[in-house]
Design an enzyme around this catalytic site. Structure first.
Site, mmCIF file in Angstrom:
data_model
loop_
_atom_site.group_PDB
_atom_site.id
_atom_site.type_symbol
_atom_site.label_atom_id
_atom_site.label_comp_id
_atom_site.label_asym_id
_atom_site.label_seq_id
_atom_site.Cartn_x
_atom_site.Cartn_y
_atom_site.Cartn_z
ATOM 1 C CE1 TYR B 117 0.372 -41.820 50.141
ATOM 2 C CE2 TYR B 117 0.450 -42.024 47.749
ATOM 3 C CZ TYR B 117 1.004 -41.568 48.932
ATOM 4 O OH TYR B 117 2.193 -40.873 48.904
ATOM 5 C CG HIS B 224 12.842 -42.622 37.032
ATOM 6 N ND1 HIS B 224 12.745 -41.261 36.835
ATOM 7 C CD2 HIS B 224 12.592 -42.837 38.345
ATOM 8 C CE1 HIS B 224 12.438 -40.675 37.986
ATOM 9 N NE2 HIS B 224 12.347 -41.606 38.921
ATOM 10 C CD GLU B 294 12.691 -45.657 41.538
ATOM 11 O OE1 GLU B 294 11.540 -45.424 41.121
ATOM 12 O OE2 GLU B 294 13.545 -44.765 41.746
ATOM 13 C CG ASP B 317 5.312 -35.153 37.427
ATOM 14 O OD1 ASP B 317 4.727 -34.117 37.018
ATOM 15 O OD2 ASP B 317 5.431 -35.417 38.635
#
Lengths: 348, 344
Positions: B117, B224, B294, B317
């Site tokens: 990452y 979200h 989460e 996204d």
């Protein structure tokens, strides 16, 4: 420490040194804790900058069942519910009182309500207090602070559990404008001396009013003002701000968010202390310069709240006059309303 | 409250005719008094609620807010517990910037770049330089197991980067969940003394529009983007009562994303500590919550209501969800990645 051979007059100093070290540690801890924030349990006090200027605690709630808030469904489509600096504007429909009551009860919140009953205004106390008993912060700890020059005339109103009344005897003034304005001085003085140790929040209200519907913890925050019912739909040029640059309350034509009413404001004790102190000092300054703001303490309040943005704003539901303004559909509740009075008779 | 010690300090009087060996002690006394004054000021200011808290905003000219004109008619901008939900159009950034600058606010941004990452760091940091808290003091806290691979990104004035070397985990779920432990540990040890607010963000993202002080408050979560229009029964909360993250079908306000949350250091400390403890408890009971950290975040924010909620503008996204008209800005967006390759 080697004390041999040292003159006697030095031993006193050496004796003091440890005390001084202790004091340094004690104060030093305070200093370091100030820069850092306190850890501890989830009840730890969080010093939060600006957005919420008061003592902000995020408390743990137990299970509650209520309708889901829907992200695509505004609570109110007809009114602004958030100021440009992200302070909620409190209208019916914007809040779930059960969640809020739980949050504030978990903090054992105590609310002080200040009211001035000077000279003939004592006659308003009975209805004010009786309706407050029905509608104001029910279920929470309340202290009524009744400022009066006639302590013997304060009515005996039965109070619910966890609620008490304190009579504060003060001087009166000949001019009603001075009576009104000196409230700022008195609230600031008593905030420092007394309220700080007794309550978490202060609500400062006019006495010639009654509570006609729920007024609760939804209003509490670091600093709140209330929209004046006569100006909430007006352009800022119509606001009756003080317009003379000579006055400390001066606001130019191109500035101003709202016109707040002097009859209902509040916040944490510290913020109310700052507000009332600043307003009082501004009034004193104006007096020395031979000027009195057009709407007295209300003008200074508006100046202060322009530069110190409130963290909540109350809709005109919290400050209404049904005689003058009727009951428009935009008002789902009339919570705190004017009691009819003969202005000339009562002001003398 | 400041007055009593000042009176004491000022009352020092030096006597005449004292022996020479005492003079050094007397010389030190004023220094000690000075130190007392210095620390005492801090104490006085701390014990009382800061008298200077509501800093005065100077003259600003902007359009008048209109009471009869909602800022947004299509979305909820206030939770039932009166926390603002931050959408474009709800705030005037000039007023907010002024308020936060007057407090000399410092914001910490934590990001984890573990194993592969690290490759996301360059774009994350470069776009943060353009969009995140510009004009305010920022410290990037980059947690990594590959400190040598942290890219050299030029930073603006008042902004610095700190590399915190940590261990990695084999399973990506463990990497994700242990962020809670690491943030809580460093909050106590370090962040408390260095920043006012913490923002905890995923690294496989980029900032594509303004993300500023409008988000700052005691505790915030982010909606979200896959669930903001769903009913609570559709939220992918942990539904097994054996888990610490369990939320019953009839509870729940929103489904918050684990990739972007924050608040004051104290509140983030409490949140991350609680989540870590819940994760440990679950592990001991042989259960792992369905969406890992989460799930635990959602449990925490159900019972500890956030004081601000960020709209999905702050977590989007575009590949998956396009650009609906309700989104006036896409501020913090997913960077395309090959899930299998990157998680190993």
């Amino acid at each position: 420490m080697d004390l041999r051979g040292r003159p006697k007059c030095c031993s006193l100093h050496l004796g003091i040194l440890p005390l001084i070290v202790v004091a340094l540690v004690f104060f030093g801890y305070g200093f370091v804790s100030h820069r850092s924030q306190e850890l501890g349990d989830s009840e730890a006090v969080t010093r939060v900058a600006v957005g919420e200027l008061d003592v902000q605690e995020v408390v743990a709630l137990s299970r509650m069942v209520y309708a889901q808030p829907k992200a695509l469904t505004p609570s109110r489509k007809d009114v602004l519910v958030l100021t440009p600096w992200l302070a909620p504007i409190i209208w019916e429909g914007t809040f779930n009182i059960d969640i809020l009551n739980e949050q504030f009860r978990l903090q054992n919140t105590t609310v002080g309500l200040t009211v001035f009953a000077i000279k003939k205004f004592v006659v308003f106390l009975k209805l004010f207090l009786e309706t407050a008993e029905q509608q104001f912060m029910v279920g929470h700890k309340v202290i009524y602070y009744v400022f009066t020059d006639h302590p013997a005339d304060v009515p005996q109103v039965p109070l619910g559990a966890g609620r008490k009344l304190v009579v504060l005897t003060v001087r009166n003034y000949t001019r009603w404008q001075d009576v009104s304005m000196h409230r700022m001085e008195m609230i600031s003085r008593f905030s420092e001396q007394r309220f700080l140790h007794e309550v978490d929040y202060l609500v400062c209200a006019d006495v010639d009013m009654k509570f006609s519907d729920h007024v609760g913890v939804e209003i509490l925050s670091a600093l709140f003002g209330t929209l004046h019912p006569g100006f909430y739909s007006r352009s800022r040029e119509a606001f009756t701000y003080e317009r003379r640059p000579k006055s400390q309350a001066y606001i130019p034509w191109d500035e101003g968010d709202f016109y707040y009413m002097g009859a209902f404001f509040g916040g944490s004790v510290w913020e109310v202390y700052h507000l009332t102190k600043a307003c009082h000092q501004a009034m004193v300054e104006d007096k020395a310069n031979g000027i009195e703001a057009v709407w007295h303490d209300e003008s200074y309040l508006n100046k202060y709240l322009l530069h110190h943005k409130p963290t909540k704003v109350l809709s005109p539901e919290y400050m209404w006059d049904q005689q003058l303004l009727g009951w428009p559909s935009i008002m789902k509740k009339l919570r705190y309303v004017a009691v009819p009075k003969n202005h000339q008779a009562i002001r003398n």
